[in-house]
Design an enzyme around this catalytic site. Structure first.
Site, PDB file in Angstrom:
ATOM      1  CG  ASP A   2      -8.160  -0.479  -3.858  1.00 29.78           C
ATOM      2  OD1 ASP A   2      -9.437  -0.137  -3.457  1.00 29.78           O
ATOM      3  OD2 ASP A   2      -7.891  -1.242  -3.663  1.00 29.78           O
ATOM      4  CE1 TYR A  41      -6.363  -9.004   1.003  1.00 30.93           C
ATOM      5  CE2 TYR A  41      -9.057  -8.382  -0.310  1.00 30.93           C
ATOM      6  CZ  TYR A  41      -7.226  -9.360  -0.026  1.00 30.93           C
ATOM      7  OH  TYR A  41      -7.741 -11.060  -0.294  1.00 30.93           O
TER       8      TYR A  41
END
Length: 742
Positions: A362, A450
């Site tokens: 990420d 998410y």
């Protein structure tokens, strides 16, 4: 008399030292403050004025351009910062780290610069990674302009395949009104260094589209800087692969393939929405419990400097990675120089090409910049102190993220400690208790589907907790029967794919100074003759300590036995009882490795081999990952394994603990519409281990003690206002303490 004077002088000296420590901590906090919009604009204007760089707008539609991708604070070297923090000396000049994409040249590359001094920059120098590795241009994060060009490729795909999409799903891509398709892109973008090939899956563009895949995925090669030369290399439709859109269309028209037909889309189906449904017997005409501050706020915030209940620290939110804490002190003594989020990954499994390729790393999506607005009363309590954050990423000017960080005090609704001392005659000798109040600093990262909630929690007894809670939408793909080996069916045609979340932290501990050592403590059974009954034996546990002298010995592999106690201590400093002053790391984690050692993409996340690795501090080992790892995990510019490869001595040294936490997530029907936070929070605690002479929360005046008086009536002793306040209760504290038969 002489003794009293000595005590007074000692007290004054301690008070003066404490005051000076606080002053220097406050003085140095600004070194770690994120760049201001004014500083960002100054850096941008200066670099634009440097004609040799040839910079143009990040929003220019050409990919053959030189532009700024990222700008964030360049943190000074530790030894420079400590001169200001520990001696009150002048702070080093502020500098910016700037990532520039050079696409308008024969050999495109990405170069990082250190620009300063701020606020009036006048020079720049190249910033290199350990080992001097160059940054492949193909490893750069994807930009909004590149997404625009990818969208046009998909529109061309739609123009050819919309009949198939319409008949199969009831939706189309491009040239649509209310029944449109959107897409999610997968990373890493290829199978080897230098590639830029992305699997893209189409989804219904409805609320919660992440869990509306339609069984149509394409592989786009977008390596060339001329987007007109991009090609579609593969198509996956209804579980089958095709070498081109044209091949799919031809076979579909001829009827030589199985045609997909999704159920008719129901606009009333609330499947992926937050709209309430079902029955709950909680009254809806009244609100639930709320936090209050009866007499006002008890923590202080000055810029990025925070103080609470003996704690003080500076914070920043790094655009590339997220929340960081610096110069963490308790009662003026430094516990850690830095506690900082490094990386978050989610590695998936599945049956579709998109699912089997999904290995999200990420920081490569500038995780720190996805800290969107926090809602008052849901994301943070209404009493919280909210802070705006500013980022410069894939933009031409600073972007303000309103209320993106919050700080608040809360009660855990659990005592920090309590004891009821019974007299075993229906009464008691005393009752004592202390409310457990904590300070929380929080941000979130919404990395596409998410949502990560990042917390640092500060307890009154010298404990700090680092915690991440996962929520948001699952990453879902189109259901196939074989897909049940890799997840769970959560809707008619939707598979929730299994995945593992791993989070990596840097914990630069300075326990009573920089010179620290590390040991682990376990238990061993011992068997010996009972000294008071020689005919019997005693079996009991005995402490077994292991001193770790090298980096390799302090790198613990997943799958191996992990020690119970992880103890960092200062070998040169004792507490009152002769024990080495120390802290230990305690895990709340269910993590495991995600790939075999050395397997392709695993080379980019070698930190994921270890729940804990301990290294000597080095200025060129600042971070364990980079924004380039996502799109080139095969030959990354930062390789954590190199931090421990030289196997240096770690006895009485400046140590850094690298901590990995995480959990396996096998999606289930209750993940619809979103994964919920209960049971999905992991992290670690920093806990004092003989650092203090006694529990430092004894300094809290929130303690309550109840003793029976001469007449047996409860006598309450407290050091805070007797009545909490009208917003909580107008009643005075009362405690009876007796118990009897009825």
């Amino acid at each position: 008399m002489w003794f009293s004077w000595m005590l007074l002088l000692a007290s004054l000296a301690t008070s003066t030292a404490s005051s000076r420590s606080r002053e220097w901590a406050h003085h140095g906090a600004a070194m770690f403050a994120d760049l201001t919009p004014k500083e960002m604009n100054a850096v941008r204007n200066y670099l634009y004025s440097c004609s040799e760089l040839g910079l143009t707008s990040a929003k220019d539609k050409s990919l053959k351009k030189n532009s700024i991708l990222l700008m964030e604070l360049h943190v000074p070297h530790k030894h420079e910062a400590l001169r200001a923090l520990d001696r009150g000396q002048a702070k080093p000049s502020r500098q910016a780290r700037v990532v520039v994409q050079f696409g308008n040249q024969a050999l495109p590359n990405v170069t990082e610069y250190i620009v300063g001094p701020l606020p009036f920059p006048r020079s720049y120098q190249v910033k290199t990674f350990k080992g001097g590795r160059p940054i492949r241009f193909e490893s750069r994060p994807i930009s909004s302009v590149e997404y625009e060009h990818l969208n046009r490729v998909l529109e061309k795909v739609g123009a050819k395949a919309n009949k198939i999409l319409q008949e199969s799903t009831g939706f189309t891509y491009g040239n649509c009104t209310n029944r449109c398709l959107t897409f999610s892109d997968i990373a890493p973008r290829g199978l080897a260094p230098g590639e830029r090939r992305t699997w893209i899956m189409l989804q219904k563009f409805v609320e919660g589209y992440f869990i509306h895949p339609v069984g149509f995925e394409v592989l786009v090669n977008h390596r060339d800087l001329d987007h007109e030369k991009w090609t579609v290399e593969k198509v996956w439709y209804n579980g089958k692969y095709f070498d081109s859109v044209e091949e799919l269309v031809e076979k579909y028209e001829k009827g030589t393939i199985d045609k997909l037909k999704l159920p008719e889309h129901d606009e009333e189906d609330l499947f992926s929405t937050y709209i309430p449904r079902g029955h709950m017997n909680t009254p809806t005409n009244i609100h639930g419990a709320k936090l209050v501050e009866p007499q006002g706020r008890r923590f202080q915030v000055d810029g990025n400097f925070v103080e609470y209940a003996g704690w003080s620290f500076a914070y920043r939110v790094r655009s590339s990675a997220g929340l960081q804490i610096f110069d963490l002190r308790f009662n003026g003594e430094r516990i850690a120089y830095e506690v900082a989020l490094q990386e978050a990954i989610a590695f998936y499994s599945g049956d579709s090409p998109a699912a089997m390729q999904t290995k999200y790393i990420d920081a490569g999506w500038a995780m720190g910049t996805s800290d969107y607005e926090l809602s008052s009363g849901i994301d943070c309590p209404e009493i919280a102190h909210f802070v705006d954050l500013y980022h410069y990423y894939d933009t031409d000017k600073p972007v303000r993220y309103r209320n993106a960080l919050c700080i608040f005090e809360m009660t855990t609704a659990l005592p920090l400690r309590r004891h009821f001392n019974s007299n075993f005659q229906g009464g008691y000798n005393f009752y004592g208790g202390l409310e457990n109040h904590v300070l929380v600093i929080r941000t979130t990262s919404t990395v596409y589907n998410y949502d990560y909630i990042w917390d640092f929690v500060f307890y009154q007894n010298g404990v700090m907790e680092s915690r991440v809670s996962a929520t948001g939408y699952i990453h879902a793909t189109f259901f196939t029967e074989n897909g049940l080996n890799y997840g769970t069916r959560v809707y008619n045609y939707v598979l929730g794919n299994l995945h593992t979340h791993l989070i990596h932290y840097k914990v630069d501990l300075d326990i009573a100074g920089r010179d620290n050592s590390f040991e682990t403590i376990d238990l061993k059974y011992v068997n010996f003759t009972n000294p008071w009954s020689p005919g019997h034996t005693i079996v009991q546990s005995k402490l077994h300590r292991t001193q770790h002298e090298t980096e390799r010995s302090a790198a613990f592999r997943f799958g191996k036995k992990f020690p119970k106690y992880l103890h960092f201590y200062n070998p040169n400093q004792n507490n009152k009882w002769g024990h080495k002053k120390g802290y230990r790391i305690q895990y709340n984690s269910h993590a495991n490795s995600v790939l075999p050692r050395g397997w392709r993409e695993e080379n980019g996340i070698t930190w994921s081999r270890y729940p804990l690795a301990v290294t000597r501090h080095k200025d060129n080992e600042v971070t364990s990952s980079s924004i380039y790892t996502q799109n080139d995990p095969w030959e990354p510019v930062v390789t954590f394994e190199e931090f421990i490869r030289n196997n240096e001595n770690i006895v009485n040294q400046d140590l850094v603990a690298w901590v990995t936490v995480g959990f396996l997530h096998i999606p289930h029907s209750e993940d619809i519409p979103n994964t919920a936070t209960p049971g999905n929070a992991v992290g670690f605690f920093l806990r004092p281990f003989n650092f203090f002479d006694e529990d430092p929360s004894l300094a809290s005046r929130s303690t309550v003690i109840v003793r029976p008086d001469e007449k047996g009536q409860p006598k309450v002793q407290r050091w805070t206002p007797e009545v909490v306040g009208h917003c909580v209760s107008n009643e005075s504290f009362f405690y009876n303490g007796t118990y009897a038969g009825v």
